[in-house]
Design an enzyme around this catalytic site. Structure first.
Site, PDB file in Angstrom:
ATOM      1  N   HIS A 157     -61.302  -0.814  36.127  1.00  0.00           N
ATOM      2  CA  HIS A 157     -60.781   0.591  36.340  1.00  0.00           C
ATOM      3  C   HIS A 157     -61.881   1.528  36.900  1.00  0.00           C
ATOM      4  CE1 HIS A 157     -58.457   4.369  35.695  1.00  0.00           C
ATOM      5  NE2 HIS A 157     -57.455   3.559  35.876  1.00  0.00           N
ATOM      6  N   ASP A 160     -51.598  -2.228  34.312  1.00  0.00           N
ATOM      7  CA  ASP A 160     -50.990  -2.993  35.212  1.00  0.00           C
ATOM      8  C   ASP A 160     -50.833  -4.712  34.477  1.00  0.00           C
ATOM      9  OD1 ASP A 160     -52.084  -1.190  37.651  1.00  0.00           O
ATOM     10  OD2 ASP A 160     -50.011  -1.232  37.189  1.00  0.00           O
TER      11      ASP A 160
HETATM   12  C1  SDX Z   1     -54.192   1.814  38.603  1.00  0.00           C
HETATM   13  O1  SDX Z   1     -57.460   5.493  39.137  1.00  0.00           O
HETATM   14  C2  SDX Z   1     -56.232   5.298  38.329  1.00  0.00           C
HETATM   15  O2  SDX Z   1     -56.130   6.242  37.272  1.00  0.00           O
HETATM   16  C3  SDX Z   1     -55.397   4.323  38.613  1.00  0.00           C
HETATM   17  C4  SDX Z   1     -54.338   4.132  37.717  1.00  0.00           C
HETATM   18  C5  SDX Z   1     -53.442   5.081  37.297  1.00  0.00           C
HETATM   19  O3  SDX Z   1     -52.733   4.928  36.280  1.00  0.00           O
HETATM   20  O4  SDX Z   1     -53.163   5.707  38.327  1.00  0.00           O
HETATM   21  O5  SDX Z   1     -54.808   3.671  36.384  1.00  0.00           O
HETATM   22  C6  SDX Z   1     -53.421   2.632  37.941  1.00  0.00           C
HETATM   23  O6  SDX Z   1     -54.544   1.487  39.602  1.00  0.00           O
HETATM   24  C7  SDX Z   1     -54.866   0.802  37.837  1.00  0.00           C
HETATM   25  C8  SDX Z   1     -55.779  -0.383  38.606  1.00  0.00           C
HETATM   26  C9  SDX Z   1     -55.039  -1.547  39.290  1.00  0.00           C
HETATM   27  N1  SDX Z   1     -55.716  -2.411  39.871  1.00  0.00           N
HETATM   28  C10 SDX Z   1     -55.938  -3.727  39.522  1.00  0.00           C
HETATM   29  O7  SDX Z   1     -55.888  -4.202  38.350  1.00  0.00           O
HETATM   30  C11 SDX Z   1     -57.023  -4.286  40.768  1.00  0.00           C
HETATM   31  C12 SDX Z   1     -57.922  -5.127  40.163  1.00  0.00           C
HETATM   32  N2  SDX Z   1     -59.155  -4.026  39.930  1.00  0.00           N
HETATM   33  C13 SDX Z   1     -59.956  -3.739  40.931  1.00  0.00           C
HETATM   34  O8  SDX Z   1     -59.676  -4.031  42.219  1.00  0.00           O
HETATM   35  C14 SDX Z   1     -61.099  -2.576  40.550  1.00  0.00           C
HETATM   36  O9  SDX Z   1     -61.224  -2.958  39.292  1.00  0.00           O
HETATM   37  C15 SDX Z   1     -60.330  -1.303  40.799  1.00  0.00           C
HETATM   38  C16 SDX Z   1     -59.755  -0.780  42.239  1.00  0.00           C
HETATM   39  C17 SDX Z   1     -59.374  -1.052  39.619  1.00  0.00           C
HETATM   40  C18 SDX Z   1     -61.636  -0.170  40.335  1.00  0.00           C
HETATM   41  O10 SDX Z   1     -62.564  -0.418  41.495  1.00  0.00           O
HETATM   42  P1  SDX Z   1     -63.936   0.242  41.430  1.00  0.00           P
HETATM   43  O11 SDX Z   1     -64.002   1.386  40.469  1.00  0.00           O
HETATM   44  O12 SDX Z   1     -64.185   0.551  43.100  1.00  0.00           O
HETATM   45  O13 SDX Z   1     -64.916  -0.941  41.002  1.00  0.00           O
HETATM   46  P2  SDX Z   1     -65.831  -1.959  41.576  1.00  0.00           P
HETATM   47  O14 SDX Z   1     -64.749  -2.385  42.688  1.00  0.00           O
HETATM   48  O15 SDX Z   1     -66.961  -0.858  42.202  1.00  0.00           O
HETATM   49  O16 SDX Z   1     -66.042  -2.799  40.679  1.00  0.00           O
HETATM   50  C19 SDX Z   1     -67.293  -2.743  40.007  1.00  0.00           C
HETATM   51  C20 SDX Z   1     -67.902  -4.263  39.970  1.00  0.00           C
HETATM   52  C21 SDX Z   1     -67.826  -5.004  41.492  1.00  0.00           C
HETATM   53  O17 SDX Z   1     -68.833  -6.230  41.354  1.00  0.00           O
HETATM   54  P3  SDX Z   1     -70.318  -5.902  41.468  1.00  0.00           P
HETATM   55  O18 SDX Z   1     -70.450  -5.181  43.015  1.00  0.00           O
HETATM   56  O19 SDX Z   1     -70.807  -4.712  40.371  1.00  0.00           O
HETATM   57  O20 SDX Z   1     -71.149  -7.149  41.485  1.00  0.00           O
HETATM   58  O21 SDX Z   1     -66.799  -4.882  39.256  1.00  0.00           O
HETATM   59  C22 SDX Z   1     -66.366  -6.095  40.041  1.00  0.00           C
HETATM   60  C23 SDX Z   1     -66.706  -5.580  41.353  1.00  0.00           C
HETATM   61  O22 SDX Z   1     -66.645  -6.690  42.413  1.00  0.00           O
HETATM   62  N3  SDX Z   1     -64.776  -6.008  39.713  1.00  0.00           N
HETATM   63  C24 SDX Z   1     -63.965  -7.042  39.516  1.00  0.00           C
HETATM   64  C25 SDX Z   1     -62.767  -6.732  39.270  1.00  0.00           C
HETATM   65  N4  SDX Z   1     -62.831  -5.350  39.324  1.00  0.00           N
HETATM   66  C26 SDX Z   1     -64.113  -4.698  39.501  1.00  0.00           C
HETATM   67  N5  SDX Z   1     -64.174  -8.298  39.925  1.00  0.00           N
HETATM   68  C27 SDX Z   1     -63.125  -9.144  39.558  1.00  0.00           C
HETATM   69  N6  SDX Z   1     -61.924  -8.682  39.268  1.00  0.00           N
HETATM   70  C28 SDX Z   1     -61.834  -7.387  39.208  1.00  0.00           C
HETATM   71  N7  SDX Z   1     -60.332  -7.025  38.860  1.00  0.00           N
END
Ligand code: SDX
Length: 432
Positions: free
Chosen positions: A308, A366
């Site tokens: 998140h 989710d």
């Molecule tokens: C919702 O914003 C809100 O409030 C949203 C929400 C709401 O109520 O409105 O809470 C609802 O959208 C919840 C999120 C649902 N999405 C998912 O579950 C999809 C999977 N999660 C991700 O794609 C990700 O975690 C996000 C999109 C939720 C957050 O993305 P960020 O903040 O841009 O984080 P990032 O992509 O910069 O990740 C940081 C690191 C990265 O690795 P490094 O570059 O540091 O090596 O963590 C890794 C990412 O690759 N990473 C993941 C991951 N989430 C982040 N790696 C594997 N699986 C994941 N799910």
């Protein structure tokens, strides 16, 4: 607390600028950077807005490190335990918990706006039977602006209130019609004798050829999920609604923009993606192989329902929904739900894995919600529509907060330009 300032010095020219720091009631203060461009000709740069406040707001507060979520100051855990979705809707819209009279009037108004114009029902005939429900719902919500001209004066408080009641009341009817269209079944009209979630379940599942009794366990579970999904400060879809609304467009168009933004798998579309992921993993012994893919950047696979932008601790909503799964599945006689067991083991193994621990990736709202939606009979393609129904309350609350602020301006971010410098046109005959 007195307003502080922060001094910025441009070492190259030794010029200084004092930027005001505005404190919030709780949470981080903000630096007002307006003078930065005026004094230094500089913009700030924050792709994805990880550290940028786009507005001030009195609606919802999140402490991502502590895993705290407050709706108008009330902890979401207490509202989940003791309130209802329509009462939380009133709270988010008006800022205070309603008196019994206020709640009855609000509930009554919502109930008497649940029907949609018959012509809107005909819109569904234009969709192919296998159209995604989010495509149908976003299109029909956008089309509402063609019908409700009497609530388009966004600067009238009364018209804003009628719009709020109309969209909150009608979106379940639109969602259920999308589902019935996909099934090829007749639409079911709303019933004013049912509460908000019972009415939605009735419209989703009733058929004309036999009586349908709403399962109170399912209605109560849906109401609790809607409380937890109602608002979440400046998330991507709410920010979309604010940005669209800041142009002065009609409120139905702004909400339709929010629905489209929510659909993405990185946002509200994740609940549907989690169930697909669990089904793809299949069994516990496939978990290590899947997690290896999720950690491999080249795979473009993510552990859906994990991570998140704000929560770097457990999403408090995920904890509540996980507990709900145990209770709801038991009460529905489905305790041995294999996908729930798999999800529990997946969480356990991921939270022991360094990759997820060091990146502070925890289950979000989710990760478990789809287990309950499935258990109460909601088809997977409708999961994000359920999220949209609940979040409509938050979108409307933020839109109204913005529109009623006399200081509102159109949102217009700047950029760091990295393209070609000025160059002259070359006739095609002279090009390589
Ligand atoms: C919702 O914003 C809100 O409030 C949203 C929400 C709401 O109520 O409105 O809470 C609802 O959208 C919840 C999120 C649902 N999405 C998912 O579950 C999809 C999977 N999660 C991700 O794609 C990700 O975690 C996000 C999109 C939720 C957050 O993305 P960020 O903040 O841009 O984080 P990032 O992509 O910069 O990740 C940081 C690191 C990265 O690795 P490094 O570059 O540091 O090596 O963590 C890794 C990412 O690759 N990473 C993941 C991951 N989430 C982040 N790696 C594997 N699986 C994941 N799910």
């Amino acid at each position: 607390m007195t307003q502080k300032t922060i001094e910025l010095i441009d070492r190259a020219t030794d010029r200084k600028v004092n930027l005001p720091v505005h404190p919030g009631t709780i949470g981080p203060s903000v630096i007002d950077i307006a003078a930065l461009n005026k004094e230094f000709g500089l913009f700030t740069y924050d792709p994805g807005f990880g550290g940028t406040a786009s507005t001030d707001s009195r609606i919802t507060y999140i402490d991502g490190d502590a895993g705290v979520l407050l709706y108008r100051g009330y902890p979401v855990e207490q509202l989940a335990e003791r309130s209802t979705f329509t009462e939380v809707a009133y709270l988010l819209l008006h800022g205070e918990l309603p008196s019994r009279k206020q709640l009855d009037e609000f509930t009554g108004s919502i109930r008497h706006h649940t029907m949609i114009n018959e012509s809107l029902l005909r819109f569904f005939h234009g969709f192919h039977y296998d159209a995604h429900p989010m495509a149908m719902v976003s299109a029909v919500v956008a089309s509402m602006s063609a019908f409700y001209h009497d609530t388009m004066d966004i600067y009238s408080a009364r018209q804003r209130e009628i719009f709020a009641h109309r969209i909150i009341a009608k979106i379940p009817t639109i969602a259920a019609a999308a589902h019935k269209h996909a099934l090829g079944q007749p639409y079911v009209y709303p019933r004013n004798d049912l509460d908000y979630c019972s009415n939605l379940l009735h419209m989703l599942y009733a058929v004309p050829c036999e009586p349908y009794e709403v399962d109170p366990v399912a209605a109560q579970a849906l109401d609790l999920l809607f409380v937890l999904h109602a608002d979440h400060e400046q998330n991507a879809s709410t920010s979309t609604v604010r940005l669209a609304g800041s142009t002065g467009t009609n409120p139905y168009a702004a909400i339709a923009a929010g629905i489209s933004a929510l659909w993405g798998p990185a946002h509200g579309g994740a609940n549907e993606a989690v169930l697909n992921m669990l089904e793809q993993i299949g069994t516990v012994d496939n978990i290590p192989k899947f997690l290896a893919q999720a950690k491999d950047k080249t795979s473009h696979v993510r552990l859906m329902g994990f991570g998140h932008r704000v929560y770097k601790n457990f999403d408090p909503r995920a904890k509540i929904i996980r507990e709900m799964c145990h209770k709801v599945l038991a009460r529905l006689g489905r305790s041995d739900n294999p996908l729930f067991e798999l999800a529990l083991r997946l969480e356990e193994i991921a939270l022991q894995d360094e990759y997820f621990v060091e990146r502070k990736l925890y289950p979000n709202v989710d990760f478990y919600s789809g287990i309950i939606y499935s258990a109460i009979g909601i088809p997977r393609s409708m999961f994000t529509v359920m999220f949209a129904i609940a979040r409509t309350v938050g979108w409307v609350a933020h839109w109204a907060e913005m529109i009623s602020d006399p200081a509102m301006r159109i949102g217009r971010p700047r950029q760091l330009y990295t393209g070609p410098t000025r160059r002259d046109y070359v006739e095609i005959t002279k090009r390589a």
